[in-house]
Design a protein around this motif. Structure first.
Motif, PDB file in Angstrom:
ATOM      1  N   PHE A 196      45.311  44.184  47.785  1.00 19.68           N
ATOM      2  CA  PHE A 196      45.667  43.227  46.732  1.00 19.68           C
ATOM      3  C   PHE A 196      46.367  42.016  47.344  1.00 19.68           C
ATOM      4  N   LYS A 197      46.429  40.944  46.571  1.00 17.55           N
ATOM      5  CA  LYS A 197      47.116  39.722  46.986  1.00 17.55           C
ATOM      6  C   LYS A 197      48.248  39.428  46.014  1.00 17.55           C
ATOM      7  N   TRP A 198      49.417  39.117  46.565  1.00 19.38           N
ATOM      8  CA  TRP A 198      50.584  38.809  45.742  1.00 19.38           C
ATOM      9  C   TRP A 198      51.073  37.401  46.054  1.00 19.38           C
ATOM     10  N   ASP A 199      51.098  36.565  45.041  1.00 23.91           N
ATOM     11  CA  ASP A 199      51.604  35.195  45.165  1.00 23.91           C
ATOM     12  C   ASP A 199      52.970  35.143  44.496  1.00 23.91           C
ATOM     13  N   LYS A 200      54.009  35.107  45.305  1.00 25.52           N
ATOM     14  CA  LYS A 200      55.369  35.141  44.775  1.00 25.52           C
ATOM     15  C   LYS A 200      55.693  33.896  43.959  1.00 25.52           C
ATOM     16  N   ASN A 201      55.245  32.734  44.430  1.00 26.77           N
ATOM     17  CA  ASN A 201      55.556  31.477  43.748  1.00 26.77           C
ATOM     18  C   ASN A 201      54.915  31.407  42.356  1.00 26.77           C
ATOM     19  N   LYS A 202      53.670  31.864  42.267  1.00 25.84           N
ATOM     20  CA  LYS A 202      52.968  31.839  40.987  1.00 25.84           C
ATOM     21  C   LYS A 202      53.156  33.132  40.195  1.00 25.84           C
ATOM     22  N   GLN A 203      53.789  34.115  40.824  1.00 23.61           N
ATOM     23  CA  GLN A 203      53.960  35.447  40.237  1.00 23.61           C
ATOM     24  C   GLN A 203      52.597  35.960  39.762  1.00 23.61           C
ATOM     25  N   ALA A 204      51.666  35.963  40.708  1.00 18.64           N
ATOM     26  CA  ALA A 204      50.285  36.350  40.399  1.00 18.64           C
ATOM     27  C   ALA A 204      49.860  37.506  41.303  1.00 18.64           C
ATOM     28  N   LEU A 205      49.252  38.517  40.692  1.00 18.72           N
ATOM     29  CA  LEU A 205      48.781  39.702  41.406  1.00 18.72           C
ATOM     30  C   LEU A 205      47.277  39.854  41.194  1.00 18.72           C
ATOM     31  N   MET A 206      46.523  39.851  42.300  1.00 19.51           N
ATOM     32  CA  MET A 206      45.074  39.971  42.210  1.00 19.51           C
ATOM     33  C   MET A 206      44.597  41.141  43.062  1.00 19.51           C
ATOM     34  N   LEU A 207      43.832  42.033  42.456  1.00 16.86           N
ATOM     35  CA  LEU A 207      43.299  43.198  43.152  1.00 16.86           C
ATOM     36  C   LEU A 207      42.031  42.840  43.919  1.00 16.86           C
ATOM     37  N   ALA A 208      41.746  43.633  44.937  1.00 14.49           N
ATOM     38  CA  ALA A 208      40.533  43.434  45.725  1.00 14.49           C
ATOM     39  C   ALA A 208      39.312  43.567  44.831  1.00 14.49           C
ATOM     40  N   LYS A 209      38.288  42.785  45.095  1.00 15.02           N
ATOM     41  CA  LYS A 209      37.026  42.751  44.355  1.00 15.02           C
ATOM     42  C   LYS A 209      37.161  42.022  43.014  1.00 15.02           C
TER      43      LYS A 209
END
Length: 222
Positions: free
Chosen positions: A144-157
């Motif tokens: 997964f990818k975590w963007d702390k600034n945008k508070q966004a969590l994106m899972l693989a695929k």
């Protein structure tokens, strides 16, 4: 658990002519933060596929372990992982390659943990998973990818971040997470983060506690 040492404080005791060094520690602890999220149609479809592949991977490994045990062979995580690789090469099971491999490997690790717990205690032999029960999939940080600034969590695929209802905040980068779906169709994500624990301030106060019949306990300070 790691401890990060801070500057020592010096305490002088004139009655006993001694110097005491007292240190304060900032403690790090893994904390799970659970949130509800609302997937869009595309994400819900990918999650359904992932849950199905995780369940199939777990059940296949458990069935393989039982089959080999009946033949007098013992298997472990490495054997199940090799078997999963063989299954992915089967054209009839090509859908296993449509989801992230991370939760599939985690399913095998959960099975391995279940067997070790059973052999240690003698209770809780691993059972086959059903699609009618609670569904879940676990991801390590490479899934997964975590963007702390945008508070966004994106899972693989997935192409878009999950729409999460943030009820609590954390400061550090997540080390792993588990997405789940209840029988009623609600989605949740449990995020594991290593956070520092703030110590409570030292209070130089002494109180007495009186244990009685009428009242369970009464403190001297009221």
């Amino acid at each position: 658990m790691r401890h990060y040492l801070t500057r020592p404080s010096i305490i002088f005791d004139l009655r006993f002519s001694k110097v005491t060094l007292s240190y304060k520690y900032d403690q790090m602890k893994l904390i799970a933060f659970k949130y509800r999220f609302y997937p869009n149609n595309e994400q819900a479809l990918m999650l359904a596929r992932t849950f199905g592949c995780v369940r199939f991977t777990y059940n296949s490994a458990l069935g393989f372990a039982k089959e080999q045990y009946n033949l007098g062979n013992k298997t472990n995580y490495n054997d199940w992982s090799k078997n999963l690789t063989s299954l992915k090469k089967n054209t009839a099971l090509s859908w296993l390659r449509d989801v992230s491999s991370v939760p599939l490997q985690q399913a095998l690790k959960h099975l391995d943990k279940g067997f070790k717990s059973f052999f240690k205690s003698g209770f809780g032999y691993p059972k086959f998973k059903s699609k009618h029960n609670h569904q879940s999939a676990s991801y390590m940080s490479n899934g997964f990818k975590w963007d702390k600034n945008k508070q966004a969590l994106m899972l693989a695929k997935m192409k878009q971040p999950l729409k999460i209802k943030w009820s609590r905040s954390f400061t550090r980068t997540p080390s792993s997470l588990t997405v789940s779906k209840t029988k009623s169709g609600k989605y949740f994500v449990s995020i594991l983060v290593k956070e520092s624990i703030n110590q409570l301030p030292v209070v130089n106060k002494t109180i007495g506690v009186d244990v009685g019949i009428k009242d369970l306990a009464i403190c001297s300070d009221g």
